[in-house]
Design a protein around this motif. Structure first.
Motif, PDB file in Angstrom:
ATOM      1  N   SER A  64       0.876  -1.458  -0.168  1.00 25.76           N
ATOM      2  CA  SER A  64      -0.179  -0.034   0.354  1.00 25.76           C
ATOM      3  C   SER A  64       0.611   1.258   0.037  1.00 25.76           C
ATOM      4  CB  SER A  64      -0.698   0.097   1.573  1.00 25.76           C
ATOM      5  OG  SER A  64      -1.602   1.339   1.104  1.00 25.76           O
ATOM      6  N   LYS A  66       3.555   1.873  -0.907  1.00 21.35           N
ATOM      7  CA  LYS A  66       4.730   1.723  -2.753  1.00 21.35           C
ATOM      8  C   LYS A  66       3.582   1.517  -3.696  1.00 21.35           C
ATOM      9  CE  LYS A  66       7.148   0.630  -5.813  1.00 21.35           C
ATOM     10  NZ  LYS A  66       8.461   1.113  -6.693  1.00 21.35           N
ATOM     11  N   GLN A  67       2.234   1.646  -3.238  1.00 21.82           N
ATOM     12  CA  GLN A  67       0.955   2.399  -4.550  1.00 21.82           C
ATOM     13  C   GLN A  67       1.266   3.648  -3.816  1.00 21.82           C
ATOM     14  OE1 GLN A  67      -0.079   0.741  -6.853  1.00 21.82           O
ATOM     15  NE2 GLN A  67      -1.689   2.889  -7.011  1.00 21.82           N
ATOM     16  N   THR A  68       1.408   3.928  -2.957  1.00 23.75           N
ATOM     17  CA  THR A  68       0.931   5.974  -2.661  1.00 23.75           C
ATOM     18  C   THR A  68       2.161   6.309  -2.752  1.00 23.75           C
ATOM     19  OG1 THR A  68      -0.666   4.680  -0.509  1.00 23.75           O
ATOM     20  CG2 THR A  68       0.237   7.307  -0.969  1.00 23.75           C
ATOM     21  N   PRO A  71       3.465   5.114  -7.262  1.00 24.19           N
ATOM     22  CA  PRO A  71       1.941   4.419  -8.190  1.00 24.19           C
ATOM     23  C   PRO A  71       2.077   3.803 -10.138  1.00 24.19           C
ATOM     24  CG  PRO A  71       1.565   6.435  -8.340  1.00 24.19           C
ATOM     25  CD  PRO A  71       3.335   6.683  -7.372  1.00 24.19           C
ATOM     26  N   TRP A  83       5.188  -6.283  -5.797  1.00 22.56           N
ATOM     27  CA  TRP A  83       4.242  -5.373  -6.906  1.00 22.56           C
ATOM     28  C   TRP A  83       5.292  -5.764  -8.206  1.00 22.56           C
ATOM     29  CZ3 TRP A  83       2.513  -0.428  -6.613  1.00 22.56           C
ATOM     30  CH2 TRP A  83       3.009   0.242  -7.200  1.00 22.56           C
ATOM     31  N   VAL A  87       1.252  -6.088  -9.846  1.00 24.50           N
ATOM     32  CA  VAL A  87       0.970  -4.810 -10.411  1.00 24.50           C
ATOM     33  C   VAL A  87       1.884  -4.792 -11.615  1.00 24.50           C
ATOM     34  CG1 VAL A  87       1.572  -2.580 -10.622  1.00 24.50           C
ATOM     35  CG2 VAL A  87       0.587  -3.427  -8.240  1.00 24.50           C
TER      36      VAL A  87
END
Length: 95
Positions: A64, A66-68, A71, A83, A87
């Protein structure tokens, strides 16, 4: 052995770093396996992949973050296998 002391979760903990000379990758891996067999947690400085270095398994909070923070996955590609697999859809996390 190089020893360091720190606080983790309010407790005093000791960390050690064996300073050894090794000849090849199999010998290094055997040495790491022997420490793990004795119950030591290994944080391997000989890799740049997070899961191979010590995390062993990445959790949802890390993914989460890493996503923030990243992205599009542009920073440190290939460093976080979970990741890449989840992703980017790259099996095995290699780029």
């Amino acid at each position: 052995m190089h020893h360091e002391f720190s606080r983790a979760g309010g407790e005093l903990v000791a960390f050690a770093l064996p300073l050894v000379q090794y000849f090849d990758e199999p010998q290094l891996r055997a040495l790491i396996a022997s420490f793990e067999a004795d119950g030591c947690a290994i944080y391997d400085p000989h890799t740049w992949v997070l899961e191979d270095g010590g995390m062993k398994q990445v959790d949802e909070a890390q993914l989460s973050f890493k996503q923030t923070a990243d992205p599009l996955g542009l920073m440190n590609p290939g460093k976080l296998r979970a990741w890449d697999e989840r992703v980017l859809g790259i099996p095995g996390g290699g780029l």
